[in-house]
Design a protein around this motif. Structure first.
Motif, PDB file in Angstrom:
ATOM      1  N   SER A 224       0.668  -1.279   0.140  1.00  0.00           N
ATOM      2  CA  SER A 224      -0.167   0.120   0.047  1.00  0.00           C
ATOM      3  C   SER A 224       0.555   1.514  -0.163  1.00  0.00           C
ATOM      4  O   SER A 224       1.095   2.127  -0.686  1.00  0.00           O
ATOM      5  CB  SER A 224      -0.824  -0.146   0.790  1.00  0.00           C
ATOM      6  OG  SER A 224      -2.110  -0.903   0.607  1.00  0.00           O
ATOM      7  N   THR A 225       2.361   1.282   0.209  1.00  0.00           N
ATOM      8  CA  THR A 225       3.320   2.574   0.399  1.00  0.00           C
ATOM      9  C   THR A 225       2.990   2.842  -0.814  1.00  0.00           C
ATOM     10  O   THR A 225       3.627   3.704  -1.023  1.00  0.00           O
ATOM     11  CB  THR A 225       3.991   2.366   2.098  1.00  0.00           C
ATOM     12  OG1 THR A 225       3.815   1.777   3.056  1.00  0.00           O
ATOM     13  CG2 THR A 225       4.951   3.430   1.799  1.00  0.00           C
ATOM     14  N   MET A 238       3.610  12.199 -14.838  1.00  0.00           N
ATOM     15  CA  MET A 238       2.796  11.385 -16.237  1.00  0.00           C
ATOM     16  C   MET A 238       1.607  12.621 -16.441  1.00  0.00           C
ATOM     17  O   MET A 238       0.839  12.249 -17.938  1.00  0.00           O
ATOM     18  CB  MET A 238       2.530  10.415 -16.179  1.00  0.00           C
ATOM     19  CG  MET A 238       3.824   9.028 -16.039  1.00  0.00           C
ATOM     20  SD  MET A 238       3.266   7.692 -15.618  1.00  0.00           S
ATOM     21  CE  MET A 238       2.496   7.286 -17.035  1.00  0.00           C
ATOM     22  N   ASN A 239       1.560  13.032 -15.305  1.00  0.00           N
ATOM     23  CA  ASN A 239       0.027  13.960 -15.708  1.00  0.00           C
ATOM     24  C   ASN A 239      -1.465  12.687 -15.997  1.00  0.00           C
ATOM     25  O   ASN A 239      -1.958  12.985 -16.710  1.00  0.00           O
ATOM     26  CB  ASN A 239       0.246  14.816 -16.435  1.00  0.00           C
ATOM     27  CG  ASN A 239      -0.846  16.238 -16.502  1.00  0.00           C
ATOM     28  OD1 ASN A 239      -1.149  16.660 -15.607  1.00  0.00           O
ATOM     29  ND2 ASN A 239      -1.254  16.872 -17.944  1.00  0.00           N
ATOM     30  N   ARG A 240      -1.436  12.407 -15.457  1.00  0.00           N
ATOM     31  CA  ARG A 240      -2.198  10.823 -16.079  1.00  0.00           C
ATOM     32  C   ARG A 240      -3.451  11.267 -14.824  1.00  0.00           C
ATOM     33  O   ARG A 240      -3.335  11.043 -12.960  1.00  0.00           O
ATOM     34  CB  ARG A 240      -1.734  10.044 -15.876  1.00  0.00           C
ATOM     35  CG  ARG A 240      -0.780   9.293 -17.280  1.00  0.00           C
ATOM     36  CD  ARG A 240      -1.954   9.602 -18.841  1.00  0.00           C
ATOM     37  NE  ARG A 240      -2.807   8.790 -18.305  1.00  0.00           N
ATOM     38  CZ  ARG A 240      -2.950   7.623 -18.856  1.00  0.00           C
ATOM     39  NH1 ARG A 240      -1.535   7.279 -19.690  1.00  0.00           N
ATOM     40  NH2 ARG A 240      -3.834   6.098 -18.683  1.00  0.00           N
ATOM     41  N   GLU A 241      -4.429  10.363 -14.503  1.00  0.00           N
ATOM     42  CA  GLU A 241      -6.081   9.951 -13.591  1.00  0.00           C
ATOM     43  C   GLU A 241      -5.735   8.689 -13.146  1.00  0.00           C
ATOM     44  O   GLU A 241      -4.887   7.777 -13.735  1.00  0.00           O
ATOM     45  CB  GLU A 241      -6.688   9.866 -14.160  1.00  0.00           C
ATOM     46  CG  GLU A 241      -6.807  11.182 -14.818  1.00  0.00           C
ATOM     47  CD  GLU A 241      -7.696  12.596 -12.982  1.00  0.00           C
ATOM     48  OE1 GLU A 241      -7.888  11.773 -11.973  1.00  0.00           O
ATOM     49  OE2 GLU A 241      -6.698  13.707 -13.440  1.00  0.00           O
ATOM     50  N   ALA A 242      -5.056   8.688 -11.450  1.00  0.00           N
ATOM     51  CA  ALA A 242      -4.488   7.540 -11.159  1.00  0.00           C
ATOM     52  C   ALA A 242      -5.180   7.105 -10.126  1.00  0.00           C
ATOM     53  O   ALA A 242      -6.004   8.631  -9.371  1.00  0.00           O
ATOM     54  CB  ALA A 242      -2.964   7.833 -11.286  1.00  0.00           C
ATOM     55  N   VAL A 243      -6.156   6.226  -9.539  1.00  0.00           N
ATOM     56  CA  VAL A 243      -6.006   5.838  -7.986  1.00  0.00           C
ATOM     57  C   VAL A 243      -6.439   4.456  -7.192  1.00  0.00           C
ATOM     58  O   VAL A 243      -5.456   3.704  -7.761  1.00  0.00           O
ATOM     59  CB  VAL A 243      -8.284   5.653  -8.835  1.00  0.00           C
ATOM     60  CG1 VAL A 243      -8.716   5.197  -7.482  1.00  0.00           C
ATOM     61  CG2 VAL A 243      -8.507   6.653  -9.369  1.00  0.00           C
ATOM     62  N   LEU A 244      -6.190   4.876  -6.155  1.00  0.00           N
ATOM     63  CA  LEU A 244      -5.697   3.911  -5.362  1.00  0.00           C
ATOM     64  C   LEU A 244      -7.051   2.767  -5.438  1.00  0.00           C
ATOM     65  O   LEU A 244      -7.406   3.122  -4.199  1.00  0.00           O
ATOM     66  CB  LEU A 244      -4.923   4.401  -4.116  1.00  0.00           C
ATOM     67  CG  LEU A 244      -4.382   3.270  -3.074  1.00  0.00           C
ATOM     68  CD1 LEU A 244      -3.595   1.735  -3.725  1.00  0.00           C
ATOM     69  CD2 LEU A 244      -3.284   3.829  -2.306  1.00  0.00           C
ATOM     70  N   LEU A 245      -6.847   1.346  -5.761  1.00  0.00           N
ATOM     71  CA  LEU A 245      -8.011   0.587  -4.245  1.00  0.00           C
ATOM     72  C   LEU A 245      -7.618   0.204  -3.313  1.00  0.00           C
ATOM     73  O   LEU A 245      -6.700  -1.201  -3.857  1.00  0.00           O
ATOM     74  CB  LEU A 245      -8.464  -0.006  -5.441  1.00  0.00           C
ATOM     75  CG  LEU A 245      -8.880   0.541  -6.573  1.00  0.00           C
ATOM     76  CD1 LEU A 245      -9.996   0.114  -7.818  1.00  0.00           C
ATOM     77  CD2 LEU A 245     -10.501   1.685  -6.190  1.00  0.00           C
ATOM     78  N   ASP A 246      -7.273  -0.027  -2.179  1.00  0.00           N
ATOM     79  CA  ASP A 246      -6.825  -0.617  -1.570  1.00  0.00           C
ATOM     80  C   ASP A 246      -7.291  -1.317  -0.611  1.00  0.00           C
ATOM     81  O   ASP A 246      -8.967  -1.357  -0.774  1.00  0.00           O
ATOM     82  CB  ASP A 246      -6.032   0.126   0.100  1.00  0.00           C
ATOM     83  CG  ASP A 246      -5.447  -0.239   1.321  1.00  0.00           C
ATOM     84  OD1 ASP A 246      -4.006  -0.525   0.739  1.00  0.00           O
ATOM     85  OD2 ASP A 246      -5.694  -0.826   2.230  1.00  0.00           O
ATOM     86  N   GLY A 247      -6.792  -2.963   0.153  1.00  0.00           N
ATOM     87  CA  GLY A 247      -8.003  -4.255   0.009  1.00  0.00           C
ATOM     88  C   GLY A 247      -9.197  -3.603   1.594  1.00  0.00           C
ATOM     89  O   GLY A 247     -10.019  -3.645   1.197  1.00  0.00           O
ATOM     90  N   ASP A 248      -8.275  -2.701   2.385  1.00  0.00           N
ATOM     91  CA  ASP A 248      -9.114  -1.997   3.671  1.00  0.00           C
ATOM     92  C   ASP A 248     -10.144  -1.242   3.158  1.00  0.00           C
ATOM     93  O   ASP A 248     -11.501  -1.462   3.551  1.00  0.00           O
ATOM     94  CB  ASP A 248      -8.242  -1.918   4.519  1.00  0.00           C
ATOM     95  CG  ASP A 248      -7.021  -2.455   5.707  1.00  0.00           C
ATOM     96  OD1 ASP A 248      -7.446  -4.573   5.407  1.00  0.00           O
ATOM     97  OD2 ASP A 248      -6.205  -2.488   5.801  1.00  0.00           O
ATOM     98  N   ASP A 249     -10.058  -0.526   2.123  1.00  0.00           N
ATOM     99  CA  ASP A 249     -10.673   0.319   2.353  1.00  0.00           C
ATOM    100  C   ASP A 249     -11.629  -0.128   1.161  1.00  0.00           C
ATOM    101  O   ASP A 249     -12.894   0.085   1.390  1.00  0.00           O
ATOM    102  CB  ASP A 249     -10.373   1.631   0.551  1.00  0.00           C
ATOM    103  CG  ASP A 249      -9.659   3.010   1.674  1.00  0.00           C
ATOM    104  OD1 ASP A 249      -8.681   1.916   2.650  1.00  0.00           O
ATOM    105  OD2 ASP A 249      -8.877   3.071   1.044  1.00  0.00           O
TER     106      ASP A 249
END
Length: 383
Positions: A224-225, A238-249
């Motif tokens: 996760s870190t 990179m000027n791109r859209e990125a989303v973090l999907l963490d298992g706990d969330d």
């Protein structure tokens, strides 16, 4: 991704979406070969060519509405390890996909067609308006399934219809063709006469492709870190859209109520994969950081992602003893004491990925150095 439901005494129901739905519509309208559909069913693993008997399937949309019935059987060609399709029958009209009202799924029989791969330019509209047969022309936007899933596609359709009005054309529509079908063949079947072909050579680099990155590893491995660090650098560099999907969330908001049995863990990973594929479908980058201990669930996640864009697997291979020494949440201690059951690495296995794009040990590698390697992988994947 299709979902298989078995009903006692009834047909198998396959719920389709994305390119699979596009392919079904073309096959039903006579624009794609039914054998293309058979190959897709076989390649996707929903039916198998070595089945001894014919099978009847119901092909449904994401809402579960049956759109068609089909019978599949082992190929009559002994050397061809595939399937034959027989008796493909329509049952209902599809309601999914962009621009439904102007979508072409069967042949144009009267008008001359003008073909585009993007919305018409001013010069193209001017050239068409000067044509003596413009009033009989029908403007057709020819797109791949992947292109049609991009966020700007509705604007492309609106501009196409505006161009038809400006040029005095008969009308406008669009043709969506998945990569499983032969684009040239579909176009030839869809239009009898081409007045102008303004399509540009396909250049995938012009279409921003989505990507799913799965960081898989033990609890406390640092995945996760690392994913957070990679997300920040994607935004900055990179000027791109990125989303973090963490298992706990995901467990708190999407998979609330699931336990930690192998079945529930697989369900959680597949749900993450489904959300990630939707992010990828619109050109985003989904960074997923569940433990994902089982190969089968990771394979399902890969299949979902590759329908929408690209997929890479990063195995965060920090040793168990290091993860356990960190134990920030105290879970390893509880697992050792028998207070937590089915804990990965203690009394539940972690199946080491054999298909990882990158393997990183965060006990010997800094987050910055590891992020460098992941960013390099992402950039190479997009070229």
């Amino acid at each position: 991704m299709s979902k298989t439901h078995n009903f006692q005494g009834l047909e198998t129901v396959l719920q389709l979406d994305g390119p699979a739905l596009d392919l079904l519509e073309l096959a039903l309208g006579g624009l794609a070969d039914q054998q293309d559909l058979a190959r897709w069913l076989c390649a996707a693993g929903y039916v198998y060519p070595d089945s001894a008997n014919s099978r009847r399937l119901l092909l449904a949309d994401p809402d579960g509405t049956a759109l068609a019935s089909v019978e599949v059987r082992p190929s009559s060609t002994i050397s061809d390890n595939s399937l034959d399709v027989a008796q493909l029958k329509p049952l209902a009209r599809s309601e999914h996909g962009p621009g439904r009202a102007s979508r072409l799924t069967s042949a144009l029989t009267t008008q001359s067609a003008v073909l585009f791969s993007e919305a018409p330019t001013v010069s193209e509209i001017h050239k068409l308006s000067l044509s003596t047969v413009a009033s009989q022309a029908f403007l057709v936007l020819v797109s791949s399934s992947k292109r049609a899933s991009q966020t700007d596609y509705p604007n492309q359709l609106r501009e196409l219809h505006d161009a038809a009005l400006l040029a005095g054309a008969q009308g406008a529509g669009h043709l969506i063709i998945p990569e499983e079908a032969d684009m040239q063949q579909v176009v030839q079947r869809a239009v009898m006469e081409v007045l102008y072909d303004f399509r540009k050579p396909t250049d995938e680099s012009l279409v921003q492709q989505g990507l799913v990155v799965l960081f898989s590893g033990l609890s406390g491995s640092g995945k996760s870190t690392l994913a957070r660090s990679v997300m920040e650098r994607i935004h900055l560099e990179m000027n791109r859209e990125a989303v973090l999907l963490d298992g706990d969330d995901i467990r708190r908001f999407v998979s609330k109520g699931l336990g930690f049995s192998p079945e529930d863990r697989e369900t959680n990973v597949v749900r993450i994969g489904w959300i990630a594929s939707r992010i990828s479908q619109v050109g985003g980058i989904a960074l997923c950081a569940p433990i994902a201990p089982f190969a089968q669930a990771r394979a399902q996640m890969r299949a979902l992602a590759e329908q929408a864009g690209r997929f890479v697997l990063v195995h965060v291979n920090t040793p168990l003893e290091v993860c356990e020494a960190r134990d920030r949440k105290g879970l390893y201690a509880k697992a050792r004491a028998g207070l937590v059951k089915d804990f990965t690495g203690i009394d539940s296995p972690y199946e080491v990925p054999e298909d990882a794009s990158l393997t990183l040990d965060l006990s010997t590698l800094s987050i910055e150095a590891a992020s460098d390697q992941v960013l390099e992988l992402i950039r190479s994947t997009h070229h």
